[in-house]
Scaffold this motif. Sequence first.
Motif, mmCIF file in Angstrom:
data_model
loop_
_atom_site.group_PDB
_atom_site.id
_atom_site.type_symbol
_atom_site.label_atom_id
_atom_site.label_comp_id
_atom_site.label_asym_id
_atom_site.label_seq_id
_atom_site.Cartn_x
_atom_site.Cartn_y
_atom_site.Cartn_z
ATOM 1 N N LEU A 23 0.826 -1.205 0.000
ATOM 2 C CA LEU A 23 0.000 0.000 0.000
ATOM 3 C C LEU A 23 0.863 1.259 0.000
ATOM 4 O O LEU A 23 0.579 2.215 -0.736
ATOM 5 C CB LEU A 23 -0.918 -0.002 1.219
ATOM 6 N N ALA A 24 1.904 1.282 0.834
ATOM 7 C CA ALA A 24 2.776 2.462 0.917
ATOM 8 C C ALA A 24 3.469 2.721 -0.416
ATOM 9 O O ALA A 24 3.594 3.877 -0.843
ATOM 10 C CB ALA A 24 3.804 2.273 2.028
ATOM 11 N N THR A 25 3.906 1.659 -1.080
ATOM 12 C CA THR A 25 4.565 1.826 -2.377
ATOM 13 C C THR A 25 3.592 2.378 -3.409
ATOM 14 O O THR A 25 3.923 3.307 -4.160
ATOM 15 C CB THR A 25 5.136 0.479 -2.862
ATOM 16 N N GLY A 26 2.392 1.826 -3.454
ATOM 17 C CA GLY A 26 1.404 2.311 -4.415
ATOM 18 C C GLY A 26 0.999 3.752 -4.159
ATOM 19 O O GLY A 26 0.972 4.576 -5.076
ATOM 20 N N ILE A 27 0.696 4.053 -2.902
ATOM 21 C CA ILE A 27 0.298 5.428 -2.564
ATOM 22 C C ILE A 27 1.454 6.396 -2.795
ATOM 23 O O ILE A 27 1.260 7.517 -3.293
ATOM 24 C CB ILE A 27 -0.180 5.488 -1.102
ATOM 25 N N GLY A 28 2.666 5.973 -2.454
ATOM 26 C CA GLY A 28 3.825 6.834 -2.656
ATOM 27 C C GLY A 28 4.061 7.162 -4.117
ATOM 28 O O GLY A 28 4.365 8.309 -4.471
ATOM 29 N N LEU A 29 3.912 6.172 -4.991
ATOM 30 C CA LEU A 29 4.107 6.418 -6.422
ATOM 31 C C LEU A 29 3.011 7.309 -6.986
ATOM 32 O O LEU A 29 3.276 8.185 -7.809
ATOM 33 C CB LEU A 29 4.146 5.080 -7.163
ATOM 34 N N ALA A 83 3.805 10.731 -5.802
ATOM 35 C CA ALA A 83 4.967 11.268 -6.523
ATOM 36 C C ALA A 83 4.572 11.762 -7.904
ATOM 37 O O ALA A 83 5.116 12.760 -8.403
ATOM 38 C CB ALA A 83 6.054 10.201 -6.629
ATOM 39 N N SER A 84 3.617 11.090 -8.539
ATOM 40 C CA SER A 84 3.196 11.496 -9.883
ATOM 41 C C SER A 84 2.501 12.852 -9.881
ATOM 42 O O SER A 84 2.352 13.479 -10.935
ATOM 43 C CB SER A 84 2.256 10.447 -10.475
ATOM 44 N N ARG A 85 2.098 13.320 -8.707
ATOM 45 C CA ARG A 85 1.425 14.611 -8.590
ATOM 46 C C ARG A 85 2.290 15.654 -7.882
ATOM 47 O O ARG A 85 1.780 16.695 -7.454
ATOM 48 C CB ARG A 85 0.089 14.424 -7.847
ATOM 49 N N SER A 86 3.566 15.385 -7.772
ATOM 50 C CA SER A 86 4.474 16.306 -7.084
ATOM 51 C C SER A 86 4.643 17.593 -7.882
ATOM 52 O O SER A 86 4.735 17.577 -9.116
ATOM 53 C CB SER A 86 5.846 15.648 -6.883
ATOM 54 N N THR A 87 4.701 18.693 -7.156
ATOM 55 C CA THR A 87 4.958 19.991 -7.785
ATOM 56 C C THR A 87 6.207 20.662 -7.239
ATOM 57 O O THR A 87 6.678 21.655 -7.794
ATOM 58 C CB THR A 87 3.763 20.939 -7.571
ATOM 59 N N THR A 116 7.535 11.399 -0.548
ATOM 60 C CA THR A 116 6.956 10.207 -1.185
ATOM 61 C C THR A 116 7.986 9.095 -1.349
ATOM 62 O O THR A 116 7.722 7.936 -0.999
ATOM 63 C CB THR A 116 6.367 10.566 -2.549
ATOM 64 N N PHE A 117 9.164 9.429 -1.863
ATOM 65 C CA PHE A 117 10.195 8.414 -2.031
ATOM 66 C C PHE A 117 10.940 8.157 -0.723
ATOM 67 O O PHE A 117 11.183 6.998 -0.357
ATOM 68 C CB PHE A 117 11.197 8.846 -3.113
ATOM 69 N N GLY A 118 11.299 9.225 -0.028
ATOM 70 C CA GLY A 118 12.123 9.065 1.162
ATOM 71 C C GLY A 118 11.427 8.383 2.318
ATOM 72 O O GLY A 118 12.086 7.760 3.160
ATOM 73 N N VAL A 119 10.087 8.485 2.383
ATOM 74 C CA VAL A 119 9.349 7.877 3.501
ATOM 75 C C VAL A 119 8.501 6.703 3.020
ATOM 76 O O VAL A 119 8.719 5.554 3.412
ATOM 77 C CB VAL A 119 8.462 8.926 4.206
ATOM 78 N N ARG A 142 5.632 11.093 -14.757
ATOM 79 C CA ARG A 142 4.464 11.077 -13.878
ATOM 80 C C ARG A 142 3.512 9.935 -14.267
ATOM 81 O O ARG A 142 2.950 9.256 -13.401
ATOM 82 C CB ARG A 142 3.732 12.421 -13.950
ATOM 83 N N TRP A 143 3.333 9.752 -15.550
ATOM 84 C CA TRP A 143 2.472 8.679 -16.028
ATOM 85 C C TRP A 143 3.037 7.317 -15.635
ATOM 86 O O TRP A 143 2.301 6.419 -15.218
ATOM 87 C CB TRP A 143 2.319 8.798 -17.538
ATOM 88 N N ALA A 144 4.346 7.172 -15.749
ATOM 89 C CA ALA A 144 4.980 5.907 -15.364
ATOM 90 C C ALA A 144 4.790 5.630 -13.877
ATOM 91 O O ALA A 144 4.457 4.505 -13.481
ATOM 92 C CB ALA A 144 6.468 5.942 -15.714
#
Length: 298
Positions: A88-94, A97-101, A109-112, A170-172
Motif C-alpha cells: 500500500l505504501a509503495t502504491g500510494i507513494g508512487l 509522486a506522480s502529482r508532485s509539484t 513520497t520516495f524518502g518515507v 508522472r504517467w509511469a
Amino acid sequence: LNGEDGAVVTKPWMMIAVTFVTNFMGLGFAFYAFGIFLKPMSEELGGGRLGVSLIPLAMGVVGAVMTPFLGRWVARGRVRGLLFAGALATGIGLLAASRSTQLWHLDITFGVLLSFGQNTLYGILPQAVIVNWFRNNPARALGFSLLGASTSGVVIPPIASWLAEIGSWRWACEVFGWACLAVAPFIFWLVVANPPGRDRGPESEGTAEEEQTEVISTRDALGQPTLWILAGRATLGYVGMLGILTHLVPLLTDYGLTPAHAAWIVSSTAVGSTPRPSPARIQALFPIPRCPRPIPIS
C-alpha cells in the motif's frame, strides 16, 4: 490449507511465488526505475540532478534506521500485515509522486513511503516467510524468491522508459502505483508467514530444542564483529549500485543514447545480480565465522 487469519494457501511453492512478486515490487519500482526519471524530474521540479539524486541516498538512510524495527516486528509474527502495508505504501507513494509539484514532495513520497515499501517488500520479511516454510533446505527456495529482485532489474527499466516516452515520468509512476495497489489485496490474502501447525508468533510455546536456543540481546549483537562485517558488505554493495543505477541513464543520454537504449543497458546490470555466493576474493579478505545455528536477538 487454511493459513493464519483466514489466509488460504495450497502449496509451499505459492510462498515462493508471492515473495517473488514482493521482491520484484520492492526493488524494481523504487530502485531500478528511479534513474530513468532523474533527468525529467530535475528539469520539472528544480534542484538540479544533485538535489534529485540525494533522494535514493535518503531512502537508504531511512531504511537503515527502519530495518532493526522490522526485525523485531518479524519476530512478533507481523509479517503478513507488514507486507500488505508495504504494498500500500509503495502504491500510494508512487501515485503521490506522480502529482508532485515541488522537490520536497519527492523527498516525502520516495524518502518515507517508498522507503518503507522497499524495506518491507524486499529483504527481511519475504526471506522470513521462505525460511519458515522451507526449514530443512531454504537455500534453493530463497534463490527463486530473490530472483524476483533481479527480474525487476531486467524488466522495469525498459517499461519505465517506454511509459515515460509515451507519456511522462508522472504517467509511469501512476501506472506503477496502481499496479502495486492492485497486487496488495492478493499479498494480504495469500501470504502465510508460517505453515499451519507451526505457529511462531509471540504466544507460541515452541519445542524443547527451541526453548534451549540461545538468545542474545541487541546490545550484545551490536558487539559482534560478524554483524558489522556483514553490515559493511551490504552498505558498500548498496552504495555502489545506487550510484551506478541513479546516474547511468542521465550520463548515457548526455552522450547521445536514447533513453530506451540507456534503459536496456541498466537492465543488463541486473542480469549478473542473481542470487549467488559471495566472491571468493572478498570472502578471503573479510572472513566471516560460521555459526552452527541461527541465534535469535531479543
